[in-house]
Motif scaffolding. Structure first.
Motif, mmCIF file in Angstrom:
data_model
loop_
_atom_site.group_PDB
_atom_site.id
_atom_site.type_symbol
_atom_site.label_atom_id
_atom_site.label_comp_id
_atom_site.label_asym_id
_atom_site.label_seq_id
_atom_site.Cartn_x
_atom_site.Cartn_y
_atom_site.Cartn_z
ATOM 1 N N ALA A 88 22.383 -0.509 -39.854
ATOM 2 C CA ALA A 88 23.578 -0.079 -40.578
ATOM 3 C C ALA A 88 24.718 -1.083 -40.368
ATOM 4 C CB ALA A 88 24.000 1.306 -40.091
ATOM 5 N N ARG A 89 25.470 -1.353 -41.419
ATOM 6 C CA ARG A 89 26.516 -2.372 -41.357
ATOM 7 C C ARG A 89 27.922 -1.806 -41.392
ATOM 8 N NH1 ARG A 89 24.982 -5.710 -46.518
ATOM 9 N NH2 ARG A 89 24.907 -3.579 -47.279
ATOM 10 N N GLY A 90 28.069 -0.492 -41.580
ATOM 11 C CA GLY A 90 29.387 0.089 -41.761
ATOM 12 C C GLY A 90 30.214 0.151 -40.493
ATOM 13 N N ALA A 91 31.534 0.243 -40.674
ATOM 14 C CA ALA A 91 32.438 0.449 -39.540
ATOM 15 C C ALA A 91 32.251 1.841 -38.958
ATOM 16 C CB ALA A 91 33.889 0.253 -39.985
ATOM 17 N N TYR A 92 31.815 2.766 -39.799
ATOM 18 C CA TYR A 92 31.454 4.112 -39.360
ATOM 19 C C TYR A 92 30.044 4.409 -39.866
ATOM 20 C CZ TYR A 92 36.369 4.871 -38.223
ATOM 21 O OH TYR A 92 37.631 4.775 -37.687
ATOM 22 N N VAL A 93 29.262 5.093 -39.027
ATOM 23 C CA VAL A 93 27.868 5.395 -39.369
ATOM 24 C C VAL A 93 27.639 6.888 -39.199
ATOM 25 C CG1 VAL A 93 25.445 4.950 -38.856
ATOM 26 C CG2 VAL A 93 27.139 3.113 -38.580
ATOM 27 N N VAL A 94 27.164 7.529 -40.252
ATOM 28 C CA VAL A 94 26.832 8.953 -40.214
ATOM 29 C C VAL A 94 25.322 9.092 -40.259
ATOM 30 C CG1 VAL A 94 26.958 11.142 -41.458
ATOM 31 C CG2 VAL A 94 28.983 9.705 -41.287
ATOM 32 N N SER A 95 24.766 9.916 -39.398
ATOM 33 C CA SER A 95 23.340 10.240 -39.454
ATOM 34 C C SER A 95 23.181 11.663 -39.977
ATOM 35 C CB SER A 95 22.696 10.106 -38.076
ATOM 36 O OG SER A 95 23.325 10.937 -37.126
ATOM 37 N N ILE A 96 22.260 11.835 -40.894
ATOM 38 C CA ILE A 96 22.042 13.148 -41.511
ATOM 39 C C ILE A 96 20.587 13.254 -41.927
ATOM 40 C CG2 ILE A 96 22.683 12.308 -43.816
ATOM 41 C CD1 ILE A 96 23.910 15.045 -44.392
ATOM 42 N N ASP A 97 20.037 14.453 -41.856
ATOM 43 C CA ASP A 97 18.660 14.675 -42.305
ATOM 44 C C ASP A 97 18.631 14.834 -43.815
ATOM 45 O OD1 ASP A 97 17.643 14.506 -39.752
ATOM 46 O OD2 ASP A 97 17.739 16.663 -39.385
#
Length: 324
Positions: A88-97
């Motif tokens: 992931a390259r974002g400044a913020y990373v969200v993980s979701i199913d």
């Protein structure tokens, strides 16, 4: 996808989810487009054996922000999540199913909270588990109570793998030498500034759960063994208890012999032998779990192998089919 670096990355582990993927894209894309920030969706195909790769390729051609990372074999949910976090390259990373039980509409709330309060972690916490069966609610409650005893009170109750991480948190996690990571324990362990967003857990949108009882037990075992040496101490105390009980039985047998009340029989002997045998096997099993982890670490094999990444490789649908 464009040359602009994404502000937000959404990591989605996927395994045999051909039914739910179109529903996921239909619901998630408007939510992310409405945030008005550059984003990418990193779908990690964890070695799916159904039509998931074909559906992902079809969606990618219609959704420029969708990025597909395919693993060569099924490596497990947590390892697929690791692959997504590392890429992931974002400044913020969200993980979701992908099953839509965790509402993607909460991503915007997570992002705003992280930016406004300068937080590195925002946990998605379930307000209730009414959509789960009574047995699953009971086992989940038992799991979180156990984890809070093992890893400390920083572990949020009813928080799974739906969370937002800053780039600082992602970099810290990916530098850890964990072979079998359990992120719901590792993330609180970092001790970074964190907050919570509550939501109501929904029914699965389509398909079947990929977390049956066996995998839930495996997750609990990995959580305890990977985060604490307490089971080894439990084995020690069980050994002390066994010795104490054997001492009591020896005293009782001696007293019976001296009083002349010895009754020929094998029941008491059989019970004692079975008890001690079970105790020894349990202790050996606990020790074996730790030895297995040492063995896995010494082997140095990667937890997953990436077959391709759609950002760096321009694969056609025929190339995807050849890898099935």
């Amino acid at each position: 996808m464009g040359s602009e670096a994404p502000r937000l990355s959404v990591v989605v582990p996927v395994f045999n989810e051909e039914e739910v993927l179109p529903l996921f894209a239909e619901r998630v894309r408007p939510v992310l487009d409405g945030l008005l920030v550059p984003y990418e969706v990193v779908a990690v195909d964890d070695g799916s054996r159904d039509s998931t790769p074909i559906v992902l390729d079809w969606l990618r051609r219609r959704w420029p922000e969708l990025r597909v990372v395919r693993l060569r074999r099924n490596s497990g949910h947590q390892n697929a999540l690791t692959a997504g976090l590392r890429r992931a390259r974002g400044a913020y990373v969200v993980s979701i199913d992908v099953d839509l039980q965790d509402p993607p509409e909460a991503i915007g709330d997570m992002l705003r909270l992280a930016q406004d309060a300068n937080l590195d972690v925002v946990h998605g916490v379930r307000a209730d588990r009414s959509t789960d069966s009574p047995f699953k609610r009971w086992t989940a409650g038992l799991y979180y109570r156990l984890m809070r005893r093992v890893a400390g009170t920083a572990v949020p109750h009813n928080a799974g793998d739906f969370r937002l991480l800053s780039r600082t948190a992602v970099d810290a996690l990916t530098e850890l030498p964990e072979q079998l990571p359990v992120y719901r324990l590792l993330v609180p362990w970092l001790g970074l500034p964190s907050g919570e967003v509550t939501y109501t857990r929904e029914e699965r949108a389509a398909g079947r759960s990929k977390y049956p009882l066996a995998k839930m037990i495996r997750l609990a075992l990995d959580s305890v063994v990977g985060f604490s040496a307490a089971p080894l101490r439990v084995a020690t105390w069980l050994g002390v208890l066994g010795i104490a009980l054997c001492g009591v039985l020896a005293l009782a047998g001696g007293a019976a012999y001296l009083s002349g009340n010895v009754v020929p029989g094998w029941t008491s002997l059989l019970v004692a032998v079975l008890f001690l045998g079970a105790l020894q096997l349990l202790c050996l099993g606990l020790l074996g779990e730790y030895v297995a982890r040492i063995f896995t670490t010494l082997q140095g094999r990667p937890a997953y192998v990436v077959a391709f990444d759609s950002v760096s490789e321009n694969e056609s649908i025929e190339d995807v089919l050849c890898q099935l």
